[in-house]
Design a protein around this motif. Structure first.
Motif, PDB file in Angstrom:
ATOM      1  N   ASN A  71      -0.008  -0.046  -3.422  1.00 53.50           N
ATOM      2  CA  ASN A  71       0.602  -1.226  -4.021  1.00 53.50           C
ATOM      3  C   ASN A  71       0.463  -1.165  -5.539  1.00 53.50           C
ATOM      4  N   ASP A  72       1.516  -1.633  -6.208  1.00 57.11           N
ATOM      5  CA  ASP A  72       1.483  -1.804  -7.659  1.00 57.11           C
ATOM      6  C   ASP A  72       1.105  -3.254  -7.934  1.00 57.11           C
ATOM      7  N   ILE A  73      -0.114  -3.464  -8.456  1.00 56.38           N
ATOM      8  CA  ILE A  73      -0.620  -4.829  -8.682  1.00 56.38           C
ATOM      9  C   ILE A  73      -0.664  -5.153 -10.169  1.00 56.38           C
ATOM     10  N   THR A  74       0.184  -4.450 -10.954  1.00 56.08           N
ATOM     11  CA  THR A  74       0.232  -4.746 -12.387  1.00 56.08           C
ATOM     12  C   THR A  74       0.566  -6.212 -12.607  1.00 56.08           C
ATOM     13  N   ASN A  75       1.533  -6.709 -11.845  1.00 59.45           N
ATOM     14  CA  ASN A  75       1.872  -8.135 -11.869  1.00 59.45           C
ATOM     15  C   ASN A  75       1.187  -8.768 -10.655  1.00 59.45           C
ATOM     16  N   GLU A  76       0.063  -9.461 -10.880  1.00 59.75           N
ATOM     17  CA  GLU A  76      -0.736  -9.995  -9.781  1.00 59.75           C
ATOM     18  C   GLU A  76       0.047 -10.995  -8.939  1.00 59.75           C
ATOM     19  N   ARG A  77       0.942 -11.725  -9.581  1.00 54.13           N
ATOM     20  CA  ARG A  77       1.701 -12.732  -8.852  1.00 54.13           C
ATOM     21  C   ARG A  77       2.797 -12.119  -7.989  1.00 54.13           C
ATOM     22  N   ASN A  78       3.223 -10.921  -8.325  1.00 47.09           N
ATOM     23  CA  ASN A  78       4.304 -10.289  -7.576  1.00 47.09           C
ATOM     24  C   ASN A  78       3.974  -8.809  -7.361  1.00 47.09           C
ATOM     25  N   PRO A  79       2.995  -8.514  -6.494  1.00 46.33           N
ATOM     26  CA  PRO A  79       2.645  -7.111  -6.243  1.00 46.33           C
ATOM     27  C   PRO A  79       3.812  -6.385  -5.560  1.00 46.33           C
ATOM     28  N   GLN A  80       3.888  -5.068  -5.799  1.00 47.22           N
ATOM     29  CA  GLN A  80       5.001  -4.260  -5.298  1.00 47.22           C
ATOM     30  C   GLN A  80       4.466  -3.187  -4.364  1.00 47.22           C
ATOM     31  N   LEU A  81       5.049  -3.113  -3.172  1.00 43.80           N
ATOM     32  CA  LEU A  81       4.678  -2.066  -2.222  1.00 43.80           C
ATOM     33  C   LEU A  81       5.367  -0.774  -2.643  1.00 43.80           C
ATOM     34  N   LEU A  82       4.562   0.252  -2.939  1.00 44.67           N
ATOM     35  CA  LEU A  82       5.103   1.533  -3.378  1.00 44.67           C
ATOM     36  C   LEU A  82       5.292   2.498  -2.220  1.00 44.67           C
ATOM     37  N   HIS A  83       4.320   2.499  -1.303  1.00 42.99           N
ATOM     38  CA  HIS A  83       4.377   3.476  -0.221  1.00 42.99           C
ATOM     39  C   HIS A  83       3.449   2.998   0.896  1.00 42.99           C
ATOM     40  N   SER A  84       3.778   3.311   2.136  1.00 40.59           N
ATOM     41  CA  SER A  84       2.924   2.967   3.277  1.00 40.59           C
ATOM     42  C   SER A  84       2.939   4.112   4.274  1.00 40.59           C
ATOM     43  N   GLU A  85       1.808   4.297   4.927  1.00 41.05           N
ATOM     44  CA  GLU A  85       1.653   5.336   5.946  1.00 41.05           C
ATOM     45  C   GLU A  85       1.064   4.714   7.188  1.00 41.05           C
ATOM     46  N   ILE A  86       1.716   4.887   8.324  1.00 40.30           N
ATOM     47  CA  ILE A  86       1.223   4.410   9.617  1.00 40.30           C
ATOM     48  C   ILE A  86       0.715   5.619  10.387  1.00 40.30           C
ATOM     49  N   ALA A  87      -0.569   5.563  10.787  1.00 38.95           N
ATOM     50  CA  ALA A  87      -1.180   6.722  11.447  1.00 38.95           C
ATOM     51  C   ALA A  87      -0.495   7.029  12.769  1.00 38.95           C
ATOM     52  N   THR A  88      -0.355   5.990  13.628  1.00 42.45           N
ATOM     53  CA  THR A  88       0.274   6.173  14.935  1.00 42.45           C
ATOM     54  C   THR A  88       1.113   4.942  15.212  1.00 42.45           C
ATOM     55  N   LEU A  89       2.383   5.133  15.447  1.00 45.50           N
ATOM     56  CA  LEU A  89       3.280   3.989  15.653  1.00 45.50           C
ATOM     57  C   LEU A  89       2.918   3.214  16.915  1.00 45.50           C
ATOM     58  N   SER A  90       2.467   3.930  17.953  1.00 47.07           N
ATOM     59  CA  SER A  90       2.175   3.262  19.229  1.00 47.07           C
ATOM     60  C   SER A  90       0.809   2.605  19.249  1.00 47.07           C
ATOM     61  N   SER A  91       0.003   2.828  18.216  1.00 54.35           N
ATOM     62  CA  SER A  91      -1.356   2.302  18.211  1.00 54.35           C
ATOM     63  C   SER A  91      -1.396   0.930  17.565  1.00 54.35           C
ATOM     64  N   PRO A  92      -2.044  -0.045  18.225  1.00 57.81           N
ATOM     65  CA  PRO A  92      -2.207  -1.349  17.568  1.00 57.81           C
ATOM     66  C   PRO A  92      -3.145  -1.219  16.377  1.00 57.81           C
ATOM     67  N   VAL A  93      -2.975  -2.112  15.425  1.00 58.08           N
ATOM     68  CA  VAL A  93      -3.786  -2.067  14.212  1.00 58.08           C
ATOM     69  C   VAL A  93      -4.798  -3.195  14.221  1.00 58.08           C
ATOM     70  N   ASN A  94      -5.835  -3.029  13.431  1.00 58.93           N
ATOM     71  CA  ASN A  94      -6.878  -4.038  13.290  1.00 58.93           C
ATOM     72  C   ASN A  94      -6.962  -4.442  11.830  1.00 58.93           C
ATOM     73  N   LYS A  95      -6.160  -5.436  11.451  1.00 57.12           N
ATOM     74  CA  LYS A  95      -6.095  -5.831  10.051  1.00 57.12           C
ATOM     75  C   LYS A  95      -7.286  -6.681   9.623  1.00 57.12           C
ATOM     76  N   THR A  96      -8.150  -7.054  10.582  1.00 60.05           N
ATOM     77  CA  THR A  96      -9.358  -7.781  10.191  1.00 60.05           C
ATOM     78  C   THR A  96     -10.318  -6.893   9.419  1.00 60.05           C
ATOM     79  N   LEU A  97     -10.158  -5.572   9.537  1.00 61.85           N
ATOM     80  CA  LEU A  97     -11.020  -4.624   8.820  1.00 61.85           C
ATOM     81  C   LEU A  97     -10.324  -4.051   7.588  1.00 61.85           C
ATOM     82  N   THR A  98      -9.301  -4.737   7.095  1.00 62.36           N
ATOM     83  CA  THR A  98      -8.563  -4.263   5.922  1.00 62.36           C
ATOM     84  C   THR A  98      -9.486  -4.180   4.709  1.00 62.36           C
TER      85      THR A  98
END
Length: 518
Positions: free
Chosen positions: A243-270
């Motif tokens: 993420n580009d957080i230069t502008n804190e009010r409007n952060p920009q997603l630059l790139h994302s990688e998903i390890a396994t599409l079929s695997s559920p995620v646990n965002k509580t450990l973000t």
């Protein structure tokens, strides 16, 4: 039940703490991977900056700028840093210089265009609109097939134009926000890294356009940059985003990688990394693990602890329950024996107070009750009466009919006399072998009881044959009513009762005598 509930709660708390401990360990591991990824990204970006500075230093040294020496110098950078898609030289041209600039560039043979161009809405190159300042691409490190981009005005977009001006004014590299960079070799999802080249290398920034020799502009592919920097250090089971957080009010997603599409995620450990600063931008890596990643590091220990603790407390509770039941059983037996002992004591006490033949209270109890009634009469200042009843010639009756018959006569007489005294305060006791005594508290006209006593005995019709002729069992009655409180003692009242009984024996026709002492 309370022990079971407390035990289950304690086991659940212990299991929860163990679970949280393992979660914290996983969270720290994710945090470590995310920070390592951010550090690798920072190293990769700084490496690109160093390579770009090497090119800058070459031209700062005064080397002549031409397509022949630009491409060899920058192609080495592209080979060493695969995320650099191209390196371009950008001039700065004022509007009044536009025509002359195009003519000079054509004479150098570095441009196929007859004008400075820009992209229209359809993506086609068209002559650039009139502006006070243009930033055309003069040289590129790409192959000759990419020469079609030469002459493109990088100032045609507001974001790029502002980045170019900022870099010139500050004299430091400036990175643009991530966008789609259109070039002849295709569109790149990336950003531009802009570095100013001043005519005087000692200058930190430019004050006028004449101070500027040009710009080095690197087109950087974010996907390739992430692949080089992050994918080699981050765990396969962690999903991450840049993420580009230069502008804190409007952060920009630059790139994302998903390890396994079929695997559920646990965002509580973000977890989020420390910021990566470069060329005026601030980036941050954010990662969160997949379910498989968490399960591989999450043990069953918290559940075993909860189950074992619950079972142990249930066993302890059962043992406490059995012990309590045993205690209650023993307590019930003790209470039962205590009641039996108390009943036996009551019965024994009753036996010590009662006459075994008639069931009436005996003389010792009579004297104790008489003492209590005397104390009450003294407190309340009321008279107290006493009546003694004697069976006539009982010894002769026993000789004639036997002792058992005599005992039967005494029982019937005691029952009849007790029924005659109807007031709750009256008390009939056995005084001696042939005598009964009655305590009569607060009784007005007590002497009438003497006559009633004689009538009660006559109604029994107890036969007693004697030498004088056929007769019935009869009694003598002597009584006393004492109002003089100074003489109220047990001994004196009994003496007065004895005296009255003696006078009743002497008064044969009446057979009763009552004394009143005031």
């Amino acid at each position: 039940m309370i022990t079971v509930l407390v035990g289950i709660g304690f086991s659940a708390l212990t299991g929860h703490l163990l679970f949280q401990s393992e979660q914290n360990a996983i969270r720290k591991e994710v945090q470590k991977d995310v920070n390592n990824a951010a550090m690798a990204l920072g190293r990769e970006v700084n490496l690109g900056l160093e390579l770009l500075y090497a090119v800058k230093n070459h031209f700062d040294a005064g080397h002549r700028l031409s397509a022949r020496n630009f491409q060899p110098m920058t192609s080495g950078v592209l080979e060493r840093h695969l995320s650099f898609k191209s390196i371009e030289w950008v001039d700065i041209v004022m509007h009044h210089q536009r025509r002359h600039y195009v003519q000079d560039a054509m004479q150098e043979g570095s441009q196929q265009r007859t004008d400075i161009v820009e992209f229209d809405e359809t993506g086609a190159l068209i002559p650039a609109q009139r502006r006070d300042m243009y930033f055309p691409i003069r040289f590129t490190s790409s192959a000759s097939s990419n020469q079609s981009v030469i002459g493109y005005d990088m100032g045609s977009t507001a974001v790029t134009r502002q980045a170019l001006k900022t870099s010139f004014n500050t004299g430091v590299p400036v990175a643009t926000p991530a966008t789609t960079v259109k070039r002849a070799y295709g569109s790149v999802q990336g950003f531009l890294l802009i570095m100013p080249i001043l005519r005087d290398p000692e200058q930190l920034s430019g004050e006028e356009t004449s101070d500027l020799r040009g710009f080095l502009v690197a087109v950087i592919d974010i996907g390739e940059l992430v692949n080089l920097a992050i994918n080699t250090v981050i765990n396969d089971g962690i999903n991450f985003s840049l993420n580009d957080i230069t502008n804190e009010r409007n952060p920009q997603l630059l790139h994302s990688e998903i390890a396994t599409l079929s695997s559920p995620v646990n965002k509580t450990l973000t977890q989020q990394s420390l910021p990566v600063f470069f060329a005026g931008r601030e980036w941050q890596v954010e990662g969160y693990p997949t379910a498989e990643y968490v399960e591989a590091r999450q043990s069953y220990m918290p559940y075993w602890v909860f189950a074992a603790g619950t079972i142990i407390f249930i066993i302890i509770s059962y043992l406490l329950y059995r012990l309590q039941q045993r205690t209650l059983t023993v307590q019930a037996q003790v209470d039962q024996k205590t009641r039996a002992l108390r009943d036996a004591n009551t019965k024994l006490e009753s036996m010590t107070k009662c006459d075994g033949l008639t069931g009436l209270y005996n003389r010792s109890h009579f004297e104790a009750e008489l003492e209590r009634e005397i104390q009450r009469a003294l407190r309340e200042e009321t008279p107290l009466s006493l009546m003694i009843v004697e069976v006539e010639r009982l010894s002769d009756y026993n000789l004639k009919y036997g002792r058992l018959s005599g005992d039967q006569v005494l029982r019937r007489l005691s029952e009849a006399l007790d029924n005659m005294l109807k007031r709750p305060g009256d008390l009939l006791c056995r005084y001696s072998g042939s005598q009964f005594v009655a305590i009569l508290p607060r009784t007005e006209g007590a002497q009438r009881l003497a006559e009633e006593c004689l009538l009660t005995v006559k109604r029994l019709q107890l036969p007693f044959e004697r030498e004088e002729g056929a007769m019935l069992v009869d009694v003598y009655v002597g009584g006393v009513t004492l109002s003089d409180h100074e003489q109220m003692t047990v001994a004196r009242m009994c003496s007065y009762g004895e005296i009255a009984l003696a006078r009743a024996r002497a008064d044969e026709p009446e057979r009763w005598h009552w004394m009143e002492i005031e």
